[in-house]
Design a protein around this motif. Structure first.
Motif, PDB file in Angstrom:
ATOM      1  N   UNK A 464       0.836  -1.203   0.000  1.00  0.00           N
ATOM      2  CA  UNK A 464       0.000   0.000   0.000  1.00  0.00           C
ATOM      3  C   UNK A 464       0.872   1.254   0.000  1.00  0.00           C
ATOM      4  N   UNK A 465       1.938   1.253   0.787  1.00  0.00           N
ATOM      5  CA  UNK A 465       2.835   2.405   0.817  1.00  0.00           C
ATOM      6  C   UNK A 465       3.469   2.638  -0.549  1.00  0.00           C
ATOM      7  N   UNK A 466       3.870   1.570  -1.216  1.00  0.00           N
ATOM      8  CA  UNK A 466       4.473   1.693  -2.542  1.00  0.00           C
ATOM      9  C   UNK A 466       3.483   2.323  -3.515  1.00  0.00           C
ATOM     10  N   UNK A 472       2.055   9.698  -5.660  1.00  0.00           N
ATOM     11  CA  UNK A 472       2.681  10.986  -5.347  1.00  0.00           C
ATOM     12  C   UNK A 472       3.688  11.373  -6.429  1.00  0.00           C
ATOM     13  N   UNK A 473       4.458  10.414  -6.910  1.00  0.00           N
ATOM     14  CA  UNK A 473       5.429  10.690  -7.974  1.00  0.00           C
ATOM     15  C   UNK A 473       4.744  11.247  -9.213  1.00  0.00           C
ATOM     16  N   UNK A 474       3.542  10.750  -9.498  1.00  0.00           N
ATOM     17  CA  UNK A 474       2.857  11.170 -10.724  1.00  0.00           C
ATOM     18  C   UNK A 474       2.413  12.628 -10.664  1.00  0.00           C
ATOM     19  N   UNK A 545      11.599   9.801  -2.248  1.00  0.00           N
ATOM     20  CA  UNK A 545      10.526   8.917  -2.702  1.00  0.00           C
ATOM     21  C   UNK A 545      11.110   7.707  -3.411  1.00  0.00           C
ATOM     22  N   UNK A 546      12.107   7.912  -4.247  1.00  0.00           N
ATOM     23  CA  UNK A 546      12.748   6.775  -4.919  1.00  0.00           C
ATOM     24  C   UNK A 546      13.380   5.825  -3.910  1.00  0.00           C
ATOM     25  N   UNK A 552      10.268  -0.300   0.095  1.00  0.00           N
ATOM     26  CA  UNK A 552       9.021  -1.063   0.156  1.00  0.00           C
ATOM     27  C   UNK A 552       8.979  -2.186  -0.877  1.00  0.00           C
ATOM     28  N   UNK A 553       9.747  -2.075  -1.942  1.00  0.00           N
ATOM     29  CA  UNK A 553       9.809  -3.164  -2.915  1.00  0.00           C
ATOM     30  C   UNK A 553      10.654  -4.324  -2.405  1.00  0.00           C
TER      31      UNK A 553
END
Length: 785
Positions: A464-466, A472-474, A545-546, A552-553
């Motif tokens: 969910x966090x990912x 947000x990145x978009x 963010x990255x 999270x991945x």
């Protein structure tokens, strides 16, 4: 020797505990297994530890099998303490007083340890694997000999050097049909080989246990379906060590360990069997259980006949088998409950209400239709006749009048109140009593504050966090976000902009505009990142963010997160609570996030302390000056129980507040939600729930609590989001009241609010003194609350 006579053979530790509690080991013929009841969860751990050490003194060189998870917390702490302080005066006194010879410290390296179970597939180096747990807490913690341990290490079962479980099972899904089917490709062929190796391991594991004479001392918990080990409901009593599937209840219970039910659904388990546990007829087998949530499965295990549907009934023929349980877990044991009532000098009003209510429900009669013959047909109600004579026959009318009053009182909305709603987690208030809050909010003279006392980060999955980070990145390169940065919109200290996050999301919800809702999510997540990392540079935030997305991945689900990740996940839950109350017109100033420090994501949670956990609540009481305080009012703390610990912290803060201000007239509303339920006799305010308020509950939950929509950490009672379970409970409680009061009370009532009722929320309204009487003192070792 008959089983009955064998059951009377008890150890010195057990004998002293039975003398202390003034109870018998078995109440025949109803109970099929020896049972000792203690007051609370810490006492349960202490008794179990002392019995284990007593057994160990007399059985050096034998085999032991001990449980994993949160249930053995106090058992582990007490064994650790006594082993490492054996010769200290305090430890010596504890040992001697409880029947353990203080002169004979057992040689822990002499024992053979047998691991009970393990998830499969799971990397055994993960901190949420049982292999890791037993090595940390038992092999190293108790000082056992690792060379004498029979362990289940999935990393080594059928796996070649330089090969990993992830390569064999890339989706972590094991196809058991490969035991018999022809493999379609090279991967399936290798999977089949590993699967066969696992099956052979299980056979060999069973053989090794039997070569050692079976299990000498077995300690286990009991699952929501009654499972022992991973022998779920329906398991054959002659089952041995095997790789097997689990059921929904077990998957739901394991979800918190594995990082979500979407993961636990696909996990198989390796478990010893019920026959493995009972192979040695002299096995000392102890099942421990705490809390009212376990009362039903405990009752079945102790009182039912042997059945595959009751796994623990396999222990009935073991003379040294025991249940050690708390008073809450013993609540439904028929004979003990009856004798408690019979031996009591007075039968309380609540017990009278409980007995008569259950009588009516069992007979499927309205309260007003109960007869003397009905009272004589069941022991507990017959006891009322014996104690009160003909007066007992008037109890149904009194109870009916009370229940009717509790309903009517809920329709009279209080005015001019300052209400502090408190909750351990961010959906507790909503799930507990939202239909009442909706009515209360319609009265403009009332003031509301919503205080969430933990950050709730454990309920947010990595996936969910990912997803939120990707959303947000978009938005980063959109012109409107550039403008927001220039306006210093993401200043975390600016309440106006925090409220605009909520307005943005809710405007999008109203317009059914997912992009606008996502923008609200993105705004708040960026604001949280600015606060955590103290960043105001767009480029630096992009890098953050990255970095977070990569975290999270790559982190395995269920792993304890770093503190700043816990904070970020907790802020997602806080954002959801802001949305919820924004839904009803409240701004962020009315929503308080306390983040009590005892909540850290450890296997064994800390106890609340005055300075860290009570002080923030006390400060809010001083500032808000509430006339009403709500609290999640769970019946018994089961040790690792956030609700119970929050209750104790709130109780202590209220006590300190009333002492310093002299204010004693605060009203307490105790509520329960999806984990515990009030019996009608325990509550005194019944809030009607209509189809309208049920729809509000579902819509608000599904749109405010985005991290919970997929029900990654559900209840074992309901396969779906908590809003569905809350509604199910409310309808069940309506069915109780319709049975007790009669359908005409609802269908032909003059008040349309009653005619439209299709559910009930039960609350317990208490004075401050009553609340303090109910709230138990926490067991502290370093600081007392």
């Amino acid at each position: 020797m008959t089983r009955k006579s064998k059951l009377t053979t008890i150890s010195r530790v057990e004998e002293l505990m039975l003398q202390k509690t003034k109870k018998q080991l078995v109440y025949s013929p109803i109970e099929k297994i020896g049972t000792i009841v203690v007051d609370n969860f810490p006492e349960l751990g202490k008794l179990t530890a002392l019995r284990f050490l007593e057994w160990a003194q007399n059985n050096e060189g034998s085999t032991i099998s001990l449980p994993t998870g949160k249930t053995p917390e106090h058992f582990i702490k007490w064994v650790d303490y006594l082993l490492h302080n054996w010769n200290d005066k305090k430890a010596q006194k504890i040992l001697e007083e409880h029947g353990v010879d203080p002169k004979r410290k057992p040689d822990m390296r002499s024992f053979y340890f047998i691991q009970i179970d393990e998830f499969y597939p799971i990397n055994s180096t993960q901190h949420n694997s049982f292999f890791y747990y037993v090595n940390k807490f038992y092999i190293r913690g108790f000082g056992l000999d690792a060379q004498k341990a029979l362990l289940i290490n999935p990393n080594e079962i059928g796996i070649r050097p330089h090969e990993t479980l992830d390569e064999i099972w890339p989706n972590h899904i094991v196809d058991l049909s490969l035991r018999f089917s022809y493999p379609k490709d090279a991967l399936q062929k290798r999977q089949q080989e590993v699967l066969r190796a696992v099956d052979q391991f299980c056979t060999d594991y069973e053989s090794r246990i039997r070569e050692l004479g079976g299990i000498g001392f077995f300690l286990g918990g009991i699952g929501p379906d009654g499972h022992i080990g991973f022998n779920v409901r329906g398991s054959n009593h002659y089952s041995t060590t095997r790789l097997t599937q689990t059921n929904y209840e077990t998957q739901a219970a394991a979800a918190s360990d594995l990082g979500g039910i979407e993961i636990s659904r696909n996990r198989l388990v390796i478990t010893i069997g019920l026959q493995t546990i009972t192979f040695n007829p002299n096995t000392t087998a102890i099942i421990i259980a705490a809390g009212e949530a376990k009362a039903k499965v405990v009752k079945d295990a102790i009182q039912s006949e042997k059945s595959n549907q009751v796994p623990a009934s396999a222990l009935h023929d073991l003379p040294n088998a025991r249940f050690y349980i708390t008073r809450g877990a013993a609540k439904l044991l028929t004979e003990r409950r009856y004798l408690e009532l019979k031996e009591a000098k007075e039968i309380s009003r609540q017990n009278i209400y409980h007995i008569v209510t259950d009588l009516a429900l069992q007979k499927k009669k309205r309260l007003k239709d109960l007869s003397k013959r009905d009272f004589q047909s069941i022991r507990s109600s017959k006891l009322l006749l014996e104690r009160f004579g003909e007066k007992a026959l008037h109890f149904p009318a009194e109870i009916e009048a009370s229940y009717t009053k509790y309903i009517n009182n809920a329709l009279q909305i209080p005015k001019h109140q300052v209400i502090l709603h408190t909750a351990p987690h961010h959906d507790d208030i909503m799930l507990g009593y939202l239909p009442y809050v909706v009515r209360l909010m319609r009265e403009p003279t009332n003031t509301h504050y919503f205080n969430y006392l933990t950050s709730g980060f454990n309920a947010v999955t990595n996936s969910y966090m990912l997803h939120q980070l990707e959303i947000t990145q978009s938005f980063f390169n959109r012109p409107e976000f550039q403008t927001l940065f220039e306006e210093n919109y993401f200043d975390p200290t600016n309440p106006e902009y925090r409220n605009r996050d909520v307005f943005q999301y809710l405007d999008g919800l109203a317009a059914n505009d997912e992009d606008a809702m996502n923008e609200g999510n993105a705004r708040r997540l960026l604001r949280n990142l600015v606060e955590i990392f103290e960043e105001d540079s767009i480029e630096n935030l992009k890098n953050r963010i990255n970095e977070l997305a990569n975290y999270f991945r790559t982190q395995y689900p269920g792993k304890k997160d770093l503190p700043y990740i816990q904070q970020l996940k907790g802020m997602v839950r806080e954002w959801e609570a802001d949305i919820l109350w924004g839904y009803f017109g409240f701004t962020c100033e009315s929503v308080i996030h306390s983040r009590l420090g005892f909540y850290k994501g450890e296997i064994f949670t800390e106890e609340p302390t005055i300075d860290r956990d009570v002080a923030p609540i006390l400060q809010n009481l001083r500032r808000i000056k509430p006339t009403v305080v709500s609290v999640a009012f769970d019946p018994e703390g089961s040790g690792p129980d956030t609700h119970y610990k929050v209750l104790q912290a709130v109780s202590t803060a209220l006590k300190l507040y009333s002492e310093e201000t002299g204010k004693k007239d605060i009203t307490i509303w105790g509520y329960r939600n999806v984990w515990y339920r009030f019996h009608p006799s325990e509550a005194n305010l019944y809030i009607p729930v209509t189809h309208n308020t049920r729809a509000i509950l579902d819509h608000a939950f599904m749109n405010a609590f985005g991290s919970q929509k997929a029900a990654s950490f559900p209840s074992y009672e309901y396969d779906g989001p908590f809003s569905g379970l809350a509604q199910k409970i409310q309808v069940e409680q309506y069915q109780y009241m319709k049975s007790l009061l009669g359908r005409d009370f609802f269908y032909e009532n003059k008040d349309s609010r009653i005619r439209s009722t299709r559910g009930f929320v039960f609350l317990k309204v208490m004075s401050l003194d009553e609340f303090h009487q109910h709230a138990r003192d926490l067991k502290r070792t370093t600081e007392n609350i």
